[in-house]
Design a protein around this motif. Structure first.
Motif, PDB file in Angstrom:
ATOM      1  N   ASN A 151       0.765  -1.629   0.281  1.00 14.56           N
ATOM      2  CA  ASN A 151      -0.424   0.192   0.043  1.00 14.56           C
ATOM      3  C   ASN A 151       0.438   1.272   0.080  1.00 14.56           C
ATOM      4  N   LEU A 152       1.542   1.733   0.402  1.00 12.49           N
ATOM      5  CA  LEU A 152       3.455   2.331   0.754  1.00 12.49           C
ATOM      6  C   LEU A 152       3.516   2.638  -0.789  1.00 12.49           C
ATOM      7  N   GLN A 153       3.920   1.344  -0.918  1.00 11.83           N
ATOM      8  CA  GLN A 153       4.241   1.472  -2.651  1.00 11.83           C
ATOM      9  C   GLN A 153       3.599   2.468  -3.635  1.00 11.83           C
ATOM     10  N   LEU A 154       2.171   1.993  -3.365  1.00 11.98           N
ATOM     11  CA  LEU A 154       2.034   2.437  -4.301  1.00 11.98           C
ATOM     12  C   LEU A 154       0.788   4.193  -3.814  1.00 11.98           C
ATOM     13  N   LEU A 155       1.105   3.706  -2.501  1.00 10.84           N
ATOM     14  CA  LEU A 155       1.006   5.622  -1.874  1.00 10.84           C
ATOM     15  C   LEU A 155       1.470   6.254  -2.911  1.00 10.84           C
ATOM     16  N   GLN A 156       3.358   5.828  -3.466  1.00 12.96           N
ATOM     17  CA  GLN A 156       4.255   6.473  -3.913  1.00 12.96           C
ATOM     18  C   GLN A 156       3.723   7.032  -5.441  1.00 12.96           C
ATOM     19  N   ALA A 157       3.487   6.123  -5.420  1.00 12.94           N
ATOM     20  CA  ALA A 157       3.514   5.487  -6.876  1.00 12.94           C
ATOM     21  C   ALA A 157       1.929   6.194  -7.232  1.00 12.94           C
ATOM     22  N   LEU A 158       1.548   7.205  -7.091  1.00 16.57           N
ATOM     23  CA  LEU A 158       0.548   7.541  -7.531  1.00 16.57           C
ATOM     24  C   LEU A 158       0.615   8.659  -8.888  1.00 16.57           C
ATOM     25  N   PRO A 159       1.744   9.608  -8.812  1.00 12.38           N
ATOM     26  CA  PRO A 159       2.075  10.271  -9.416  1.00 12.38           C
ATOM     27  C   PRO A 159       1.941   9.835 -10.848  1.00 12.38           C
ATOM     28  N   ARG A 160       2.653   8.504 -10.684  1.00  7.65           N
ATOM     29  CA  ARG A 160       2.790   6.861 -12.512  1.00  7.65           C
ATOM     30  C   ARG A 160       1.750   6.594 -12.746  1.00  7.65           C
ATOM     31  N   PHE A 161       0.880   6.529 -11.199  1.00  7.49           N
ATOM     32  CA  PHE A 161      -0.722   6.130 -12.906  1.00  7.49           C
ATOM     33  C   PHE A 161      -1.387   7.325 -12.578  1.00  7.49           C
ATOM     34  N   VAL A 162      -0.792   8.674 -11.881  1.00  6.02           N
ATOM     35  CA  VAL A 162      -2.057   9.723 -12.887  1.00  6.02           C
ATOM     36  C   VAL A 162      -1.695   9.729 -13.918  1.00  6.02           C
ATOM     37  N   ALA A 163       0.179   9.497 -14.220  1.00  5.04           N
ATOM     38  CA  ALA A 163       0.864   9.929 -15.896  1.00  5.04           C
ATOM     39  C   ALA A 163       0.047   8.722 -16.758  1.00  5.04           C
ATOM     40  N   SER A 164      -0.361   7.719 -16.600  1.00  7.80           N
ATOM     41  CA  SER A 164      -1.084   7.448 -17.144  1.00  7.80           C
ATOM     42  C   SER A 164      -1.724   7.433 -18.023  1.00  7.80           C
ATOM     43  N   GLY A 165      -2.324   8.634 -17.689  1.00  3.15           N
ATOM     44  CA  GLY A 165      -3.515   9.626 -18.792  1.00  3.15           C
ATOM     45  C   GLY A 165      -4.773   9.042 -17.947  1.00  3.15           C
ATOM     46  N   GLN A 166      -4.951   7.613 -17.787  1.00  2.76           N
ATOM     47  CA  GLN A 166      -6.892   7.231 -17.120  1.00  2.76           C
ATOM     48  C   GLN A 166      -7.232   8.301 -15.473  1.00  2.76           C
ATOM     49  N   PRO A 167      -7.317   8.822 -15.652  1.00  2.00           N
ATOM     50  CA  PRO A 167      -8.460   9.322 -13.967  1.00  2.00           C
ATOM     51  C   PRO A 167      -8.257   8.606 -13.197  1.00  2.00           C
ATOM     52  N   LEU A 168      -7.515   8.428 -12.178  1.00  2.00           N
ATOM     53  CA  LEU A 168      -7.412   7.944 -10.721  1.00  2.00           C
ATOM     54  C   LEU A 168      -8.282   8.014  -9.805  1.00  2.00           C
ATOM     55  N   LEU A 169      -9.097   7.198  -9.348  1.00  2.00           N
ATOM     56  CA  LEU A 169      -9.575   7.335  -8.160  1.00  2.00           C
ATOM     57  C   LEU A 169      -8.533   6.383  -6.995  1.00  2.00           C
ATOM     58  N   VAL A 170      -8.414   7.175  -5.879  1.00  2.00           N
ATOM     59  CA  VAL A 170      -7.827   6.363  -4.355  1.00  2.00           C
ATOM     60  C   VAL A 170      -8.958   6.324  -2.950  1.00  2.00           C
ATOM     61  N   GLY A 171      -8.982   4.776  -2.889  1.00  2.00           N
ATOM     62  CA  GLY A 171     -10.163   5.583  -1.618  1.00  2.00           C
ATOM     63  C   GLY A 171      -9.557   4.402  -0.505  1.00  2.00           C
ATOM     64  N   VAL A 172      -8.863   4.910   0.410  1.00  2.00           N
ATOM     65  CA  VAL A 172      -8.012   4.833   2.034  1.00  2.00           C
ATOM     66  C   VAL A 172      -8.796   5.008   3.673  1.00  2.00           C
ATOM     67  N   SER A 173     -10.345   5.538   3.210  1.00  2.00           N
ATOM     68  CA  SER A 173     -10.488   5.835   3.845  1.00  2.00           C
ATOM     69  C   SER A 173     -11.017   5.003   5.115  1.00  2.00           C
ATOM     70  N   ARG A 174     -10.537   5.279   6.344  1.00  2.00           N
ATOM     71  CA  ARG A 174     -10.169   4.365   7.304  1.00  2.00           C
ATOM     72  C   ARG A 174      -9.842   2.517   6.847  1.00  2.00           C
ATOM     73  N   LYS A 175      -9.262   2.555   6.149  1.00  2.00           N
ATOM     74  CA  LYS A 175      -9.186   1.414   6.144  1.00  2.00           C
ATOM     75  C   LYS A 175      -7.592   1.175   7.086  1.00  2.00           C
ATOM     76  N   SER A 176      -7.878   0.008   7.275  1.00  2.00           N
ATOM     77  CA  SER A 176      -7.060  -1.452   7.920  1.00  2.00           C
ATOM     78  C   SER A 176      -5.361  -0.682   7.865  1.00  2.00           C
ATOM     79  N   MET A 177      -5.178   0.036   7.151  1.00  2.00           N
ATOM     80  CA  MET A 177      -3.979   0.333   6.540  1.00  2.00           C
ATOM     81  C   MET A 177      -3.394   1.572   7.208  1.00  2.00           C
ATOM     82  N   LEU A 178      -4.360   2.020   7.865  1.00  2.00           N
ATOM     83  CA  LEU A 178      -4.687   3.481   8.384  1.00  2.00           C
ATOM     84  C   LEU A 178      -4.501   2.596   9.822  1.00  2.00           C
TER      85      LEU A 178
END
Length: 231
Positions: A151-178
């Protein structure tokens, strides 16, 4: 949530928590459809149907939903065809395994590259089924078959996913990772969720899925102003 400023209300009738069992098509319809019908009577807010089931997609859109949010990335039999017929925006999410099994020792060689490739592959499949590429957004699936390190690697990679060109949705609210990061129980994870929302907004994420609408909007407004240099 509408009063607090939500742009989209996401409605689902099948739990996707770790260990959750699947529900029947009829039960999912009974859970979802009355809520959409009731909401349509009191608000014109955009409604997203959180489902992997073709019959639920079709009926939800008929009742007034305007987006499909699928944790299984339209992989169930008939889902691609149903979503194509509905002709609405769709969000494709990555999940390793199923809700029943996904947190049983999830493993990747390169979590970011593998999820990016999966989402590109499902996007290609959706386009081939007749879904417009402009109608497709991605969700990397925080907590869906991922360890805290993933999960932390994905969080760090958000700019890479955004750069793909497809709009990105993120849902982390209240999840166990927090909870793992802070040690806080489910109802004490607001501050941690706002930290992730801020990171996501700074990275250029298009949609943030949250339980705490008013507070998240305030955090995103500040992050957006920071990015624009208007603080």
């Amino acid at each position: 949530m509408v009063d607090e400023g939500a742009s989209i209300i996401d409605i689902g009738g099948e739990s996707s928590r770790p260990g959750a069992a699947a529900v029947s098509v009829s039960e999912e319809l009974e859970r979802v459809c009355p809520v959409i019908e009731a909401l349509r009577k009191i608000s014109d807010v955009a409604v997203s149907v959180d489902t992997s089931t073709p019959e639920v997609m079709t009926e939800a859109i008929r009742l007034g939903a305007s987006m499909i949010n699928d944790i299984r990335a339209l992989s169930r039999e008939g889902a691609l065809e149903a979503a194509s017929r509905c002709n609405v925006p769709v969000c494709l999410m990555h999940m390793q395994g199923t809700p029943e099994t996904m947190q049983q020792n999830p493993a990747y060689t390169d979590v970011v590259a593998e999820i990016e490739q999966f989402l590109k592959s499902r996007t290609d499949a959706a386009v081939q089924a007749g879904i417009s590429r402009e109608n497709i957004s991605w969700d990397p699936g925080f907590g869906f078959g991922k360890t805290i390190e993933h999960n932390l690697q994905l969080l760090q990679a958000l700019p890479r996913f955004v750069a793909s060109g497809q709009p990105l949705l993120v849902g982390v609210s209240r999840k166990s990772m927090l909870g793992q990061l802070t040690g806080q129980p489910l109802d004490e994870r607001l501050a941690a969720g706002l930290a992730v929302a801020t990171i996501a907004a700074q990275a250029g994420v298009a949609v943030i899925r949250t339980h705490d609408v008013r507070e998240t909007i305030d955090a995103v407004k500040v992050a957006a102003a920071f990015v624009r240099g208007q603080l």
